[in-house]
Design a protein around this motif. Structure first.
Motif, PDB file in Angstrom:
ATOM      1  N   ASP A  49      43.306  12.500  56.116  1.00 52.67           N
ATOM      2  CA  ASP A  49      44.388  12.621  57.242  1.00 52.67           C
ATOM      3  C   ASP A  49      43.991  13.213  58.269  1.00 52.67           C
ATOM      4  O   ASP A  49      43.508  14.112  58.790  1.00 52.67           O
ATOM      5  CB  ASP A  49      45.267  13.788  56.502  1.00 52.67           C
ATOM      6  N   GLU A  50      43.787  12.006  59.257  1.00 48.38           N
ATOM      7  CA  GLU A  50      43.250  12.337  60.512  1.00 48.38           C
ATOM      8  C   GLU A  50      43.828  13.174  61.262  1.00 48.38           C
ATOM      9  O   GLU A  50      43.227  14.068  62.099  1.00 48.38           O
ATOM     10  CB  GLU A  50      43.384  10.852  61.258  1.00 48.38           C
ATOM     11  N   ALA A  51      45.200  13.180  61.323  1.00 51.70           N
ATOM     12  CA  ALA A  51      45.922  14.440  62.149  1.00 51.70           C
ATOM     13  C   ALA A  51      45.559  15.814  61.514  1.00 51.70           C
ATOM     14  O   ALA A  51      45.538  16.659  62.520  1.00 51.70           O
ATOM     15  CB  ALA A  51      47.326  13.940  62.179  1.00 51.70           C
ATOM     16  N   SER A  54      41.982  16.876  62.528  1.00 55.12           N
ATOM     17  CA  SER A  54      41.944  17.178  63.911  1.00 55.12           C
ATOM     18  C   SER A  54      42.345  18.406  64.212  1.00 55.12           C
ATOM     19  O   SER A  54      41.882  19.319  65.253  1.00 55.12           O
ATOM     20  CB  SER A  54      42.515  16.017  64.879  1.00 55.12           C
TER      21      SER A  54
END
Length: 364
Positions: A49-51, A54
């Motif tokens: 899950d990139e968000a 980050s």
């Protein structure tokens, strides 16, 4: 259950729970996850899950990246061992079944991403065991030295041969002929087991029927270990259930196969703790017959105190130490009938006497 363990389980249930953790919260969670050998798996889940990835503190991402890289190294070691065990080594006529971590990795199961395997577990039919062992020895694999008693224990009473290693190879190899000790209360139906295996595309290996993979994982956790630090095994079972079971027919087959392998109680415990700790979806009709209430109460006291990881700098309390001793007694009792168990323990106690005397002499 302390706050750090609760946070670890919440993130295992739902990766989005990671958003609520502060840097201070992450410190014990990371340490517990490392103790449980789950950091690589958690890292893969969060990084997908990139968000979410980050949003994690950079220091936390660093720990996860390290675990992901190390798990990739261990997974590559498994793949190398499997390539080395292709037909030139193992008898071509034998159906060689991958078990546990090697099977999960070879099948490309999602929950195996980030898993840190320790060895390679293989299963062959009892009739093929001698030929498979001879082929491995001819190829340079060999077992550690064991005394005559331990050799007999493995050959007559266990479900596997002594662990084997080959110089220059990173991982240990365990060769099984069934999935539960032949002297144990849980005795697999080998005919059912081998009738359900399926070939693994692109390889010479086979894998167990999906329901038998779950049953085997439950047997391994609740009978063949002393339960200490085994949260990863429970996470494996959760992953197998979520991947393999799609409807009522699948759950019915799981219950029936567990019954035929005499593992219904082990499966019940697995479903109970998976549902309670990891949120595993178990339909009302999916449960096998429950163990008697006294057994459930005893396990509810033992299992959380042994299975869940502890911070390495936190000494176990009296309850944890006592639960560990009870779990060890339970482990031996489930694997052997009373007469054989007394003989086994007497032999081990007697064999340890010279060692203690030798140690005493060195200390003096």
């Amino acid at each position: 259950m302390n706050a750090a363990l609760d946070r670890l389980l919440r993130v295992l249930r739902d990766r989005a729970a990671a958003r609520a953790l502060s840097l201070a919260d992450w410190d014990p969670v990371l340490r517990l996850g490392r103790q449980a050998r789950l950091l690589g798996l958690l890292g893969h889940r969060l990084a997908s899950d990139e968000a979410l990835w980050s949003a994690l503190p950079p220091e936390v991402r660093g720990h996860f990246r390290s675990a992901i890289n190390y798990s990739a190294f261990r997974s590559q070691a498994v793949r190398m061992e499997l390539r080395a065990l292709d037909p030139p080594v193992l008898p071509a006529e034998a159906r060689v079944v991958l078990l546990k971590g090697a099977a999960y990795l070879a099948q490309g199961l999602e929950f195996a991403r980030g898993r840190m395997p320790n060895d390679v577990d293989l299963l062959v039919a009892r009739a093929d065991l001698d030929a498979a062992e001879a082929a491995l020895r001819a190829a340079g694999w060999g077992a550690e030295d064991v005394d005559a008693y331990d050799e007999r224990y493995y050959r007559e009473w266990s479900h596997e041969l002594p662990p084997m290693r080959k110089p220059g190879h990173a991982l240990e190899l365990d060769l099984h002929h069934t999935i539960a000790p032949v002297t144990s209360r849980t005795r697999a139906d080998d005919a059912l087991l081998f009738a359900g295996i399926a070939p693994l595309a692109g390889t010479r290996f086979w894998v167990l029927h999906p329901c038998d993979q779950i049953v085997h994982a439950a047997i391994h956790l609740f009978q063949d270990t002393e339960l200490d630090g085994r949260l990863r095994d429970l996470v494996d079972i959760d992953g197998l259930i979520r991947h393999h079971l799609r409807g009522e027919a699948d759950w019915g087959e799981l219950r029936e196969r567990a019954r035929r392998h005499r593992a219904s109680r082990m499966l019940w415990y697995a479903l109970h703790y998976c549902a309670s700790w990891l949120g595993t979806p178990v339909p009302a009709a999916g449960w096998p017959e429950a163990p008697p209430e006294p057994a459930r109460r005893a396990m509810d006291w033992i299992f959380p105190r042994t299975c869940l990881p502890r911070l390495p700098d936190a000494a176990p309390g009296l309850g944890h130490r006592l639960a560990g001793q009870v779990a060890q007694l339970r482990y031996h009792r489930l694997r052997m009938p009373a007469g054989l168990l007394m003989r086994h323990l007497a032999h081990k106690a007697w064999a340890a006497v010279p060692t203690r005397r030798s140690s005493a002499g060195v200390d003096a």
